[in-house]
Design an enzyme around this catalytic site. Structure first.
Site, PDB file in Angstrom:
ATOM      1  N   TYR A 190     -10.399  -7.807 -14.144  1.00 49.95           N
ATOM      2  CA  TYR A 190      -9.339  -7.211 -13.714  1.00 49.95           C
ATOM      3  C   TYR A 190      -8.027  -7.637 -14.527  1.00 49.95           C
ATOM      4  CZ  TYR A 190      -5.278  -5.228 -11.047  1.00 49.95           C
ATOM      5  OH  TYR A 190      -4.181  -4.631 -10.803  1.00 49.95           O
TER       6      TYR A 190
ATOM      7  N   PHE B 267       2.798  -8.258  -7.500  1.00 50.20           N
ATOM      8  CA  PHE B 267       1.455  -8.842  -6.430  1.00 50.20           C
ATOM      9  C   PHE B 267       1.224  -7.896  -5.587  1.00 50.20           C
ATOM     10  CE2 PHE B 267       3.070 -12.878  -8.193  1.00 50.20           C
ATOM     11  CZ  PHE B 267       1.749 -13.560  -8.741  1.00 50.20           C
ATOM     12  N   ASN B 268       1.533  -8.052  -4.324  1.00 51.27           N
ATOM     13  CA  ASN B 268       1.122  -7.230  -3.169  1.00 51.27           C
ATOM     14  C   ASN B 268       2.187  -6.294  -2.771  1.00 51.27           C
ATOM     15  OD1 ASN B 268      -1.426  -8.942  -2.469  1.00 51.27           O
ATOM     16  ND2 ASN B 268       0.197 -10.463  -2.564  1.00 51.27           N
TER      17      ASN B 268
ATOM     18  N   ALA C  72      -3.423   5.036 -13.509  1.00 51.32           N
ATOM     19  CA  ALA C  72      -4.960   5.322 -13.395  1.00 51.32           C
ATOM     20  C   ALA C  72      -5.367   3.803 -13.619  1.00 51.32           C
ATOM     21  CB  ALA C  72      -5.412   6.337 -14.090  1.00 51.32           C
TER      22      ALA C  72
ATOM     23  N   ARG D 290       2.430 -15.383  -0.365  1.00 52.40           N
ATOM     24  CA  ARG D 290       2.234 -14.468  -1.364  1.00 52.40           C
ATOM     25  C   ARG D 290       3.760 -13.558  -1.448  1.00 52.40           C
ATOM     26  NH1 ARG D 290      -0.949 -17.621  -2.586  1.00 52.40           N
ATOM     27  NH2 ARG D 290      -3.215 -17.011  -2.888  1.00 52.40           N
TER      28      ARG D 290
END
Length: 318
Positions: free
Chosen positions: A137, A165-166, A70, A215
């Site tokens: 963030y 990361f992604n 969360a 990335r």
């Protein structure tokens, strides 16, 4: 085990929740549905619509561990409205830790982020790379990592922070549905889906093989597997009082143009691109080393870019 999954109706939380149910665990999902979807709650899990501020109303001595997803996670929003990130990501987690301590729950897996590293000059990024986040963030996530380290030392918490990361791809009916959507792969897929005409490529003169930014991308199934391995470690005899940090990554990364080409191959559609100027603050390469978790827990990614795109495309078409 009986497990509380905070944020378990969101993208990553729902995938991990589904994997936990499939592994035979009893899963309780706690989610306020602010940025998630109730139909994302995994089959077989019990759903409690509430925020992490209310974790004390749910947690009791019957729980074995918590997996914590969360969080607010939009970098731009964190810059414009930083207080949201301090209240939710930091204060909310402190309240969760209080609830865990009161209930006697001493095992936690935390979904952190490689944004804690900021813009490091080294690649690939290891866990020894200095953490210097450049936005609220990343700063809020790093603050939680520090809080977990303190709680481990003071109260015997066994905790793992996973930084990545992604993330892309999908697991069955659990996939990416963000609004607004800021991630590259779903945005590129919106072109063959007929939802946008072209993809903007920000920066074509980076010192990379094709001039576009590189990335790290992980399949969400691989990411979930890492959470389950981390959960297993928190039950080890010597885990109490330890807080471990692990990076999750491919070790190589993919460029923007490689992502676009993968979408063209998978979908069979042309994907027009529009070259734009670099965005301020975008580094040429951000790739994470996952050698530490490979050595300690045996985790390595199994899926490459093609599979990530294929599964994301299948989910989008549903």
């Amino acid at each position: 085990m009986k497990l509380l999954v905070t944020g378990g109706a969101g993208y990553i939380g729902s995938v991990v929740g589904a994997q936990l149910v499939a592994a035979g665990h009893e899963v309780v999902v706690l989610d306020n549905l602010l940025t998630s979807h109730e139909d994302g709650v995994p089959d077989g899990a019990r759903f409690v619509r509430a925020s992490i501020d209310d974790a004390a109303d749910v947690l009791d001595g019957s729980f074995d561990a918590v997996l914590h997803f969360a969080a607010r996670s939009l970098v731009g929003q964190s810059v414009a409205e930083p207080e949201l990130y301090w209240w939710n990501n930091v204060v909310g987690t402190l309240r969760l830790l209080d609830a865990m301590r009161a209930a006697g729950v001493r095992r936690l897996v935390f979904s952190s982020t490689a944004a804690t590293y900021g813009q490091p000059a080294v690649s690939p990024i290891t866990e020894d790379t200095p953490a210097m986040p450049i936005n609220p963030y990343g700063q809020s996530k790093l603050a939680v990592d520090h809080a977990l380290a303190g709680a481990a030392g003071a109260y015997g918490l066994a905790a793992v922070s996973l930084r990545y990361f992604n993330v892309g791809g999908a697991l069955g009916r659990h996939g990416e549905r963000h609004d607004p959507e800021t991630h590259l792969i779903p945005n590129v897929l919106m072109v063959p889906a007929g939802r946008r005409a072209a993809v903007d490529v920000f920066g074509t003169d980076y010192p990379t093989p094709d001039g576009t930014a590189v990335r790290d991308y992980l399949h969400v199934e691989d990411l979930g597997r890492a959470h389950l391995l981390a959960l297993d470690w928190t039950g080890a005899d010597d885990a109490a009082g330890q807080h471990r940090i692990y990076n999750l990554g491919s070790g190589t990364g993919y460029s923007v143009r490689e992502v676009v080409e993968a979408v063209r191959r998978v979908t069979g559609h042309p994907v027009p691109t529009t070259d734009r100027q670099r965005r301020a603050g975008d580094p040429p390469v951000l790739v994470a080393s996952a050698e530490r978790i490979a050595a300690d827990l045996g985790w390595r990614p199994r899926h490459g870019l093609e599979q990530i795109v294929e599964d994301a495309w299948t989910f989008l078409q549903r």
